[in-house]
Write a protein that holds these residues in place. Structure first.
Motif, PDB file in Angstrom:
ATOM      1  N   UNK A   1       6.380  20.295  52.478  1.00 13.83           N
ATOM      2  CA  UNK A   1       5.707  19.830  53.136  1.00 13.83           C
ATOM      3  C   UNK A   1       4.745  18.510  52.162  1.00 13.83           C
ATOM      4  N   UNK A   2       4.750  18.920  51.053  1.00 12.35           N
ATOM      5  CA  UNK A   2       3.873  17.888  50.421  1.00 12.35           C
ATOM      6  C   UNK A   2       5.497  18.047  49.066  1.00 12.35           C
TER       7      UNK A   2
ATOM      8  N   UNK B   1       7.443  13.715  47.644  1.00 11.81           N
ATOM      9  CA  UNK B   1       7.782  12.878  49.264  1.00 11.81           C
ATOM     10  C   UNK B   1       6.703  14.142  49.932  1.00 11.81           C
ATOM     11  N   UNK B   2       6.417  13.233  51.383  1.00  6.74           N
ATOM     12  CA  UNK B   2       6.125  14.016  52.163  1.00  6.74           C
ATOM     13  C   UNK B   2       7.132  14.269  53.496  1.00  6.74           C
ATOM     14  N   UNK B   3       7.276  15.715  54.368  1.00  3.10           N
ATOM     15  CA  UNK B   3       8.318  16.092  54.760  1.00  3.10           C
ATOM     16  C   UNK B   3       8.494  16.873  56.204  1.00  3.10           C
ATOM     17  N   UNK B   4       9.280  17.127  56.574  1.00  2.00           N
ATOM     18  CA  UNK B   4       8.998  17.714  57.674  1.00  2.00           C
ATOM     19  C   UNK B   4       8.503  19.135  57.562  1.00  2.00           C
TER      20      UNK B   4
ATOM     21  N   UNK C   1      12.239   3.482  75.573  1.00  2.00           N
ATOM     22  CA  UNK C   1      13.156   4.255  74.494  1.00  2.00           C
ATOM     23  C   UNK C   1      13.912   5.393  75.379  1.00  2.00           C
ATOM     24  N   UNK C   2      14.686   5.538  75.139  1.00  2.00           N
ATOM     25  CA  UNK C   2      15.763   6.166  75.364  1.00  2.00           C
ATOM     26  C   UNK C   2      15.698   7.585  74.679  1.00  2.00           C
ATOM     27  N   UNK C   3      15.121   8.985  75.646  1.00  2.00           N
ATOM     28  CA  UNK C   3      14.582  10.553  75.059  1.00  2.00           C
ATOM     29  C   UNK C   3      15.183  11.107  75.469  1.00  2.00           C
ATOM     30  N   UNK C   4      15.781  12.045  74.648  1.00  2.00           N
ATOM     31  CA  UNK C   4      16.598  13.177  74.665  1.00  2.00           C
ATOM     32  C   UNK C   4      16.190  14.181  73.767  1.00  2.00           C
ATOM     33  N   UNK C   5      16.594  14.961  74.405  1.00  2.00           N
ATOM     34  CA  UNK C   5      16.622  16.776  73.973  1.00  2.00           C
ATOM     35  C   UNK C   5      17.071  16.755  72.449  1.00  2.00           C
ATOM     36  N   UNK C   6      16.219  17.877  70.641  1.00  2.00           N
ATOM     37  CA  UNK C   6      16.980  17.993  69.787  1.00  2.00           C
ATOM     38  C   UNK C   6      16.771  19.607  69.083  1.00  2.00           C
ATOM     39  N   UNK C   7      17.233  19.339  68.392  1.00  2.00           N
ATOM     40  CA  UNK C   7      17.024  21.096  67.616  1.00  2.00           C
ATOM     41  C   UNK C   7      15.959  20.283  66.042  1.00  2.00           C
ATOM     42  N   UNK C   8      15.281  21.481  66.306  1.00  2.43           N
ATOM     43  CA  UNK C   8      14.370  21.110  64.988  1.00  2.43           C
ATOM     44  C   UNK C   8      14.459  22.223  64.199  1.00  2.43           C
ATOM     45  N   UNK C   9      15.328  21.794  63.050  1.00  2.00           N
ATOM     46  CA  UNK C   9      15.795  22.761  62.247  1.00  2.00           C
ATOM     47  C   UNK C   9      14.667  22.359  61.113  1.00  2.00           C
ATOM     48  N   UNK C  10      14.937  23.949  60.406  1.00  2.00           N
ATOM     49  CA  UNK C  10      13.851  24.220  59.152  1.00  2.00           C
ATOM     50  C   UNK C  10      13.931  21.948  58.157  1.00  2.00           C
ATOM     51  N   UNK C  11      15.315  22.199  58.300  1.00  2.00           N
ATOM     52  CA  UNK C  11      15.589  20.898  56.996  1.00  2.00           C
ATOM     53  C   UNK C  11      15.167  19.453  58.142  1.00  2.00           C
ATOM     54  N   UNK C  12      15.364  19.307  59.184  1.00  2.00           N
ATOM     55  CA  UNK C  12      15.113  18.270  59.861  1.00  2.00           C
ATOM     56  C   UNK C  12      15.177  18.354  61.982  1.00  2.00           C
TER      57      UNK C  12
ATOM     58  N   UNK D   1      17.144  11.800  59.289  1.00  2.00           N
ATOM     59  CA  UNK D   1      17.072  11.546  57.607  1.00  2.00           C
ATOM     60  C   UNK D   1      15.995  10.616  56.780  1.00  2.00           C
ATOM     61  N   UNK D   2      14.848  10.317  57.218  1.00  3.28           N
ATOM     62  CA  UNK D   2      14.632   8.874  56.800  1.00  3.28           C
ATOM     63  C   UNK D   2      14.497   9.197  54.888  1.00  3.28           C
ATOM     64  N   UNK D   3      15.156  10.323  54.673  1.00  3.11           N
ATOM     65  CA  UNK D   3      15.143  10.380  52.799  1.00  3.11           C
ATOM     66  C   UNK D   3      16.513  10.516  52.291  1.00  3.11           C
ATOM     67  N   UNK D   4      17.198   9.859  53.954  1.00  2.24           N
ATOM     68  CA  UNK D   4      18.053   9.240  52.673  1.00  2.24           C
ATOM     69  C   UNK D   4      19.203   7.883  53.131  1.00  2.24           C
ATOM     70  N   UNK D   5      18.729   7.298  51.987  1.00  5.50           N
ATOM     71  CA  UNK D   5      18.765   5.471  52.507  1.00  5.50           C
ATOM     72  C   UNK D   5      20.313   4.980  53.064  1.00  5.50           C
ATOM     73  N   UNK D   6      20.979   5.635  53.142  1.00  2.71           N
ATOM     74  CA  UNK D   6      21.968   5.639  54.267  1.00  2.71           C
ATOM     75  C   UNK D   6      23.001   6.745  55.215  1.00  2.71           C
ATOM     76  N   UNK D   7      22.926   6.268  55.921  1.00  8.73           N
ATOM     77  CA  UNK D   7      23.743   6.760  56.780  1.00  8.73           C
ATOM     78  C   UNK D   7      25.489   7.303  56.395  1.00  8.73           C
ATOM     79  N   UNK D   8      25.494   8.841  56.464  1.00 10.05           N
ATOM     80  CA  UNK D   8      26.634   9.582  56.392  1.00 10.05           C
ATOM     81  C   UNK D   8      27.406  10.409  57.255  1.00 10.05           C
ATOM     82  N   UNK D   9      29.240  10.856  57.369  1.00  8.84           N
ATOM     83  CA  UNK D   9      29.222  11.182  57.846  1.00  8.84           C
ATOM     84  C   UNK D   9      30.210  12.322  57.006  1.00  8.84           C
ATOM     85  N   UNK D  10      29.866  13.392  57.638  1.00 13.50           N
ATOM     86  CA  UNK D  10      31.157  14.089  56.961  1.00 13.50           C
ATOM     87  C   UNK D  10      32.429  13.808  56.361  1.00 13.50           C
ATOM     88  N   UNK D  11      32.736  14.494  55.890  1.00 13.96           N
ATOM     89  CA  UNK D  11      34.374  13.722  55.331  1.00 13.96           C
ATOM     90  C   UNK D  11      35.482  13.853  56.271  1.00 13.96           C
TER      91      UNK D  11
END
Length: 346
Positions: A72-73, A161-164, A201-212, A229-239
């Motif tokens: 939360x905070x 930080x203020x979070x999900x 806007x383009x709308x879509x359903x999402x999953x709301x996990x505990x982490x976001x 994730x607005x807490x990540x400065x860049x976009x990432x993809x699994x290796x």
């Protein structure tokens, strides 16, 4: 004499009516205002993360907007010492997206202030922000001396930080291109009180996990689930998606609509976060407006280059685009209606 008294009564009743109506309108507006908050974003830290001002016990703190955190905070360890009226609850163990474990102390506060609005319900605060800074500085390697140094420098500017954990009770409107962040009770409050429109806007359903919030998009690697994730400065993809590449760009499609492209950095993501294939970070948000309705589990995304900005209470620069940019892209009728106006204005 009677006429004078009658006239006096009429004036008195009229004045009383005006007073009651004025009081009603003031009360109604003050109650309504609590359903919508608009806050300017500041990029204060070394990491260039989006921050908002939060007031606790008449002290101002700058918190990173982190939609990819379950907190939360969350406070930087030195900053939390400034809070006097906090109640210790206990300790917790958490993991970041790389599977690194860290411990947090959990406290509870009664109120805090965002913008002009007082948030008056019990809110959990924790001490894991130092780990969040280290996480943001260190994508593919174990903690290093340089990441520790950068983390210390950043902690002087960013208090937490203020979070999900807080956002999940509201509708959040992330307008990073206009350096604005909005919180609303529901979509009706966002539109009526904030003056925003979600028509293009383009709308879509999402999953709301505990982490976001997690959204599925089509990429050149197929369908992928991304943490917003607005807490990540860049976009990432699994290796495993990039194979031998460390960085690459891919077009993104949502519900068959083109949302532009995004540059991804290869990163290891822990099996603890098995529900996601990557992260859409601040670089993604800076080119799009994103509205997340946590309660209804819906996301609304608006890619800037395809149409004009629609917030009725902000001024926007006119965006130019060519017919070549729109070829092969599915546009709504509203977006199509905007194209002739742009070319006519050139």
């Amino acid at each position: 004499m009677i006429k004078a008294l009658s006239l006096g009564c009429i004036v008195t009743i009229g004045s009383l009516g005006v007073f009651i109506y004025s009081f009603y309108e003031t009360s109604r507006r003050s109650l309504t205002k609590k359903h919508f908050i608009k806050i300017p974003i500041r990029y204060l830290s070394i990491l260039k993360g989006p921050h908002i001002e939060v007031e606790i016990e008449k002290q101002k703190f700058y918190f990173l907007i982190d939609s990819g955190s379950d907190t939360q905070l969350s406070f930087q360890s030195k900053a939390i010492q400034k809070i006097q009226n906090k109640h210790f609850i206990g300790n917790s163990t958490n993991y970041n997206f790389k599977g690194i474990k860290y411990n947090s102390e959990i406290y509870e506060i009664e109120t805090f202030k965002i913008g002009e609005s007082l948030i008056s319900y019990k809110t959990k605060i924790s001490t894991d922000h130092d780990e969040a800074i280290r996480k943001a500085n260190n994508w593919n390697k174990e903690p290093s001396l340089s990441s520790w140094v950068w983390g210390k420098i950043d902690s002087w500017m960013s208090h937490g930080k203020i979070g999900n954990g807080f956002f999940k009770n509201f509708v959040c409107y992330f307008d990073f291109p206009d350096e604005t962040f909005c919180i609303a009770k529901d979509l009706g409050s966002l539109m009526k009180e904030g003056g925003y429109s979600l028509e293009p806007f383009i709308s879509t359903s999402i999953e709301v996990a505990p982490f976001g919030p997690i959204v599925k998009m089509e990429t050149k690697w197929g369908s992928k689930a991304f943490l917003l994730d607005t807490g990540s400065t860049r976009s990432l993809i699994q290796q495993k998606s990039l194979l031998d590449e460390e960085e690459t760009k891919s077009d993104l499609f949502l519900e068959n609509f083109h949302l532009g492209s995004c540059c991804f950095t290869s990163c290891y993501i822990s099996p603890l976060f098995s529900g996601i294939d990557g992260i859409l970070g601040v670089d993604f948000f800076k080119e799009r407006v994103v509205c997340i309705d946590y309660l209804q589990k819906k996301a609304y995304i608006y890619h800037i280059p395809l149409a004009t900005r629609l917030c009725t209470k902000s001024s926007y620069s006119r965006l130019k685009f060519s017919t070549q940019e729109t070829m092969g892209v599915h546009l709504t009728k509203y977006q199509e209606s905007l194209i002739p106006a742009y070319f006519a204005a050139d």
